[in-house]
Scaffold this motif. Structure first.
Motif, PDB file in Angstrom:
ATOM      1  N   THR A   1      -0.079 -30.341 -45.711  1.00 53.02           N
ATOM      2  CA  THR A   1       1.256 -30.151 -46.288  1.00 53.02           C
ATOM      3  C   THR A   1       2.155 -31.303 -45.878  1.00 53.02           C
ATOM      4  O   THR A   1       1.896 -31.984 -44.881  1.00 53.02           O
ATOM      5  CB  THR A   1       1.932 -28.856 -45.811  1.00 53.02           C
ATOM      6  N   LYS A   2       3.213 -31.480 -46.632  1.00 52.39           N
ATOM      7  CA  LYS A   2       4.177 -32.532 -46.340  1.00 52.39           C
ATOM      8  C   LYS A   2       5.570 -32.033 -46.697  1.00 52.39           C
ATOM      9  O   LYS A   2       5.744 -31.344 -47.702  1.00 52.39           O
ATOM     10  CB  LYS A   2       3.837 -33.750 -47.201  1.00 52.39           C
ATOM     11  N   GLN A   3       6.534 -32.375 -45.843  1.00 54.58           N
ATOM     12  CA  GLN A   3       7.928 -32.014 -46.129  1.00 54.58           C
ATOM     13  C   GLN A   3       8.537 -33.076 -47.042  1.00 54.58           C
ATOM     14  O   GLN A   3       8.447 -34.265 -46.743  1.00 54.58           O
ATOM     15  CB  GLN A   3       8.715 -31.951 -44.807  1.00 54.58           C
ATOM     16  N   THR A   4       9.115 -32.646 -48.160  1.00 57.94           N
ATOM     17  CA  THR A   4       9.847 -33.600 -49.006  1.00 57.94           C
ATOM     18  C   THR A   4      11.252 -33.032 -49.223  1.00 57.94           C
ATOM     19  O   THR A   4      11.553 -31.924 -48.758  1.00 57.94           O
ATOM     20  CB  THR A   4       9.185 -33.761 -50.393  1.00 57.94           C
ATOM     21  N   GLU A   5      12.097 -33.767 -49.950  1.00 55.21           N
ATOM     22  CA  GLU A   5      13.444 -33.270 -50.195  1.00 55.21           C
ATOM     23  C   GLU A   5      13.439 -31.978 -51.006  1.00 55.21           C
ATOM     24  O   GLU A   5      14.270 -31.102 -50.817  1.00 55.21           O
ATOM     25  CB  GLU A   5      14.284 -34.336 -50.900  1.00 55.21           C
ATOM     26  N   GLU A   6      12.433 -31.878 -51.897  1.00 53.14           N
ATOM     27  CA  GLU A   6      12.294 -30.666 -52.723  1.00 53.14           C
ATOM     28  C   GLU A   6      11.850 -29.445 -51.918  1.00 53.14           C
ATOM     29  O   GLU A   6      12.070 -28.323 -52.318  1.00 53.14           O
ATOM     30  CB  GLU A   6      11.141 -30.879 -53.701  1.00 53.14           C
ATOM     31  N   GLY A   7      11.127 -29.691 -50.841  1.00 49.16           N
ATOM     32  CA  GLY A   7      10.550 -28.608 -50.053  1.00 49.16           C
ATOM     33  C   GLY A   7       9.182 -29.024 -49.553  1.00 49.16           C
ATOM     34  O   GLY A   7       8.850 -30.220 -49.560  1.00 49.16           O
ATOM     35  N   VAL A   8       8.384 -28.026 -49.128  1.00 46.32           N
ATOM     36  CA  VAL A   8       7.049 -28.338 -48.604  1.00 46.32           C
ATOM     37  C   VAL A   8       6.089 -28.462 -49.785  1.00 46.32           C
ATOM     38  O   VAL A   8       6.031 -27.567 -50.636  1.00 46.32           O
ATOM     39  CB  VAL A   8       6.588 -27.232 -47.628  1.00 46.32           C
ATOM     40  N   VAL A   9       5.340 -29.572 -49.824  1.00 48.38           N
ATOM     41  CA  VAL A   9       4.386 -29.787 -50.925  1.00 48.38           C
ATOM     42  C   VAL A   9       2.966 -29.937 -50.378  1.00 48.38           C
ATOM     43  O   VAL A   9       2.767 -30.212 -49.197  1.00 48.38           O
ATOM     44  CB  VAL A   9       4.748 -31.037 -51.774  1.00 48.38           C
ATOM     45  N   THR A  10       1.987 -29.747 -51.264  1.00 48.72           N
ATOM     46  CA  THR A  10       0.580 -29.894 -50.858  1.00 48.72           C
ATOM     47  C   THR A  10       0.277 -31.373 -50.616  1.00 48.72           C
ATOM     48  O   THR A  10       0.806 -32.249 -51.298  1.00 48.72           O
ATOM     49  CB  THR A  10      -0.374 -29.347 -51.933  1.00 48.72           C
ATOM     50  N   ALA A  11      -0.586 -31.623 -49.630  1.00 46.56           N
ATOM     51  CA  ALA A  11      -0.912 -33.018 -49.305  1.00 46.56           C
ATOM     52  C   ALA A  11      -2.371 -33.161 -48.881  1.00 46.56           C
ATOM     53  O   ALA A  11      -2.743 -34.118 -48.218  1.00 46.56           O
ATOM     54  CB  ALA A  11       0.006 -33.522 -48.188  1.00 46.56           C
ATOM     55  N   GLY A  12      -3.212 -32.181 -49.269  1.00 46.65           N
ATOM     56  CA  GLY A  12      -4.615 -32.278 -48.866  1.00 46.65           C
ATOM     57  C   GLY A  12      -5.444 -31.262 -49.630  1.00 46.65           C
ATOM     58  O   GLY A  12      -4.908 -30.497 -50.459  1.00 46.65           O
TER      59      GLY A  12
ATOM     60  N   TYR B   1      -8.810 -33.448 -56.305  1.00 45.02           N
ATOM     61  CA  TYR B   1      -7.716 -32.483 -56.472  1.00 45.02           C
ATOM     62  C   TYR B   1      -6.397 -33.240 -56.528  1.00 45.02           C
ATOM     63  O   TYR B   1      -6.318 -34.399 -56.122  1.00 45.02           O
ATOM     64  CB  TYR B   1      -7.698 -31.470 -55.319  1.00 45.02           C
ATOM     65  N   GLU B   2      -5.374 -32.551 -57.030  1.00 46.29           N
ATOM     66  CA  GLU B   2      -4.042 -33.164 -57.083  1.00 46.29           C
ATOM     67  C   GLU B   2      -3.247 -32.813 -55.833  1.00 46.29           C
ATOM     68  O   GLU B   2      -3.456 -31.764 -55.234  1.00 46.29           O
ATOM     69  CB  GLU B   2      -3.281 -32.622 -58.304  1.00 46.29           C
ATOM     70  N   LYS B   3      -2.317 -33.691 -55.490  1.00 44.26           N
ATOM     71  CA  LYS B   3      -1.430 -33.435 -54.348  1.00 44.26           C
ATOM     72  C   LYS B   3       0.002 -33.317 -54.838  1.00 44.26           C
ATOM     73  O   LYS B   3       0.287 -33.587 -56.000  1.00 44.26           O
ATOM     74  CB  LYS B   3      -1.496 -34.607 -53.362  1.00 44.26           C
ATOM     75  N   GLY B   4       0.908 -32.968 -53.956  1.00 46.69           N
ATOM     76  CA  GLY B   4       2.337 -33.022 -54.265  1.00 46.69           C
ATOM     77  C   GLY B   4       2.869 -31.784 -54.978  1.00 46.69           C
ATOM     78  O   GLY B   4       3.949 -31.819 -55.548  1.00 46.69           O
ATOM     79  N   LYS B   5       2.113 -30.683 -54.958  1.00 51.66           N
ATOM     80  CA  LYS B   5       2.599 -29.467 -55.630  1.00 51.66           C
ATOM     81  C   LYS B   5       3.473 -28.661 -54.671  1.00 51.66           C
ATOM     82  O   LYS B   5       3.117 -28.447 -53.509  1.00 51.66           O
ATOM     83  CB  LYS B   5       1.407 -28.618 -56.078  1.00 51.66           C
ATOM     84  N   LEU B   6       4.608 -28.202 -55.195  1.00 50.57           N
ATOM     85  CA  LEU B   6       5.563 -27.447 -54.378  1.00 50.57           C
ATOM     86  C   LEU B   6       4.959 -26.106 -53.937  1.00 50.57           C
ATOM     87  O   LEU B   6       4.353 -25.406 -54.748  1.00 50.57           O
ATOM     88  CB  LEU B   6       6.837 -27.219 -55.199  1.00 50.57           C
ATOM     89  N   ILE B   7       5.107 -25.757 -52.680  1.00 51.22           N
ATOM     90  CA  ILE B   7       4.611 -24.479 -52.167  1.00 51.22           C
ATOM     91  C   ILE B   7       5.801 -23.533 -52.013  1.00 51.22           C
ATOM     92  O   ILE B   7       6.766 -23.846 -51.310  1.00 51.22           O
ATOM     93  CB  ILE B   7       3.920 -24.667 -50.799  1.00 51.22           C
ATOM     94  N   ARG B   8       5.717 -22.376 -52.660  1.00 52.04           N
ATOM     95  CA  ARG B   8       6.803 -21.400 -52.551  1.00 52.04           C
ATOM     96  C   ARG B   8       6.355 -20.210 -51.701  1.00 52.04           C
ATOM     97  O   ARG B   8       5.168 -19.912 -51.629  1.00 52.04           O
ATOM     98  CB  ARG B   8       7.200 -20.887 -53.933  1.00 52.04           C
ATOM     99  N   GLY B   9       7.311 -19.545 -51.089  1.00 50.79           N
ATOM    100  CA  GLY B   9       7.026 -18.284 -50.410  1.00 50.79           C
ATOM    101  C   GLY B   9       6.582 -18.408 -48.963  1.00 50.79           C
ATOM    102  O   GLY B   9       6.208 -17.413 -48.340  1.00 50.79           O
TER     103      GLY B   9
END
Ligand code: AMP
Ligand code: GLY
Length: 382
Positions: free
Chosen positions: A367-378, A342-350
């Motif tokens: 999940t992981k916090q980045t400057e853009e927001g919370v992204v998928t990490a697993g 699977y891919e990681k690093g996708k922005l989670i909204r909502g």
């Protein structure tokens, strides 16, 4: 006191959330944690499997209690390393964690202590394993002896399935050292349930029965996963059955581990198969289930910290725990492709639109916090 939670998945988010509510706790530290855990705890970048790093962190922070989420550091001996350093820990020693870390150990233990389980044989060479699957006509369950992150169990109904599982694991070493020994056992039918108990080495308290769902897709089909969801309580474990599990599984296991010289402190998780009122143990785990932990902690109607502290000290008060009325259910949102690639690093909204509070919680798994927001990490995300 400060409490250190080891791990960074959904189970550890639920633990950090619950522990942070305790009046006994001034700060929760979680290593490595994730973006959701960071709302209840200070996350420190130490990997769950970095035993030296976790011991150093616990010492530096002078924590009053360490709660270990995943099995790998337990099997690696994190609990005794912490004890040697004078730090109170909730989790079994490496010797006791073999109940999960070696299926051959666990099966032998169950047979010696009269705990019902599927009949099995152990194999280290392809020839004897193939002969055994032939003898069974292919209908069997093939298990890697060691920890294989949920990939070590093959339920086979046909001879060619069973033969190719043996060839892959034992012949080609597809699971590495974890698959250098194989268990071949009877395929059991029935309904599964998970019964967990908090143990102090000698005594235990039972948690409400849970049921998890491991198949990846809707309708209970698709590949096996770590768990796509769980609910508590599981009505398949009624009062009569709960008593049977207490007396014939948990009590025998806790007494057996003590007798064998490896007293079990931590969560003893019995994965059960239930058919016509009879119970057999599919496996033992040595930690909270993920995701069973999430609905279990939503339902627990009291502070968990005194219970964990008492268990860590070997002074568990044996009494029924308080549970909220009703039921809790957890559904896992996963990355496309899980349990495969699977891919990681996708922005989670909502995330903030979820109501939260006592009745709805969004626990973060990968999940992981980045400057853009919370992204998928697993694979398992929320
Ligand atoms: P385990 O990691 O041993 O719990 O196995 C993972 C899953 O494989 C279980 O949740 C069951 O669905 C299935 N399984 C394991 N052992 C057996 C068995 N002896 N008979 C039928 N299904 C099994
Ligand atoms: N949900 C199953 C496990 O944690 O092993």
């Amino acid at each position: 006191m400060k409490v250190l939670v080891v791990g960074g998945g959904g189970r550890e988010h639920a633990l950090a959330w619950k522990i942070a509510q305790s009046p006994r706790v001034e700060e929760v530290i979680c290593a490595p944690g994730n973006a959701g855990i960071a709302r209840h705890a200070r996350c420190e970048p130490v990997g769950a499997e970095d035993v030296d790093g976790q011991v150093a962190l616990a010492k530096k922070e002078n924590v009053g209690l360490v709660v270990v989420g995943p099995e790998v550091p337990l099997v690696q001996g994190l609990a005794e390393r912490l004890k040697e350093a004078g730090i109170s820990v909730f989790g079994p020693s490496a010797a006791a964690a073999r109940l999960e870390g070696s299926k051959a150990f666990s099966k032998d233990f169950m047979e010696r202590h009269g705990i019902a389980t599927a009949k099995h044989t152990v194999h280290e060479d392809v020839k004897s394993a193939l002969a055994e699957v032939e003898r069974r006509g292919g209908r069997c369950v093939i298990k890697a002896d060691g920890l294989a992150a949920g990939k070590g169990v093959m339920v086979c109904r046909k001879l060619d399935e069973a033969r190719s599982a043996v060839q892959r694991i034992l012949g080609q070493g597809s699971l590495g050292a974890a698959g250098s020994r194989l268990i071949i056992e009877d395929l059991l039918e029935g309904e599964e349930a998970s019964v967990l108990a908090i143990c102090d080495g000698h005594r235990f308290v039972m948690l409400e029965p849970a049921q998890d769902h491991k198949a990846a897709f809707e309708g209970d089909v698709g590949p096996n996963t770590g768990g796509m969801g769980a609910y508590v309580p599981a009505p398949v474990v009624d009062g009569r059955l709960a008593k049977k599990v207490r007396e014939e599984v948990i009590s025998r296991a806790v007494a057996g581990m003590e007798k064998d010289g490896h007293p079990f402190c931590g969560v003893l998780y019995a994965g059960l198969m239930i058919e016509d009122g009879a119970v057999k143990v599919l496996e033992f785990n040595v930690r909270f289930g993920d995701p069973e932990c999430q609905p279990l902690l939503m339902m627990l109607g009291e502070d968990i910290v005194p219970i964990l502290e008492q268990a860590a000290r070997g002074e568990l008060e044996q009494r029924p725990l308080a549970w909220r009325d009703g039921a809790a259910m957890c559904v896992v949102l996963v990355s496309e492709g899980y349990p495969g690639a699977y891919e990681k690093g996708k922005l989670i909204r909502g995330l903030d639109a979820a109501p939260g509070g006592a009745d709805v919680m969004v626990f973060h798994a990968g999940t992981k916090q980045t400057e853009e927001g919370v992204v998928t990490a697993g694979g398992r995300v929320l």
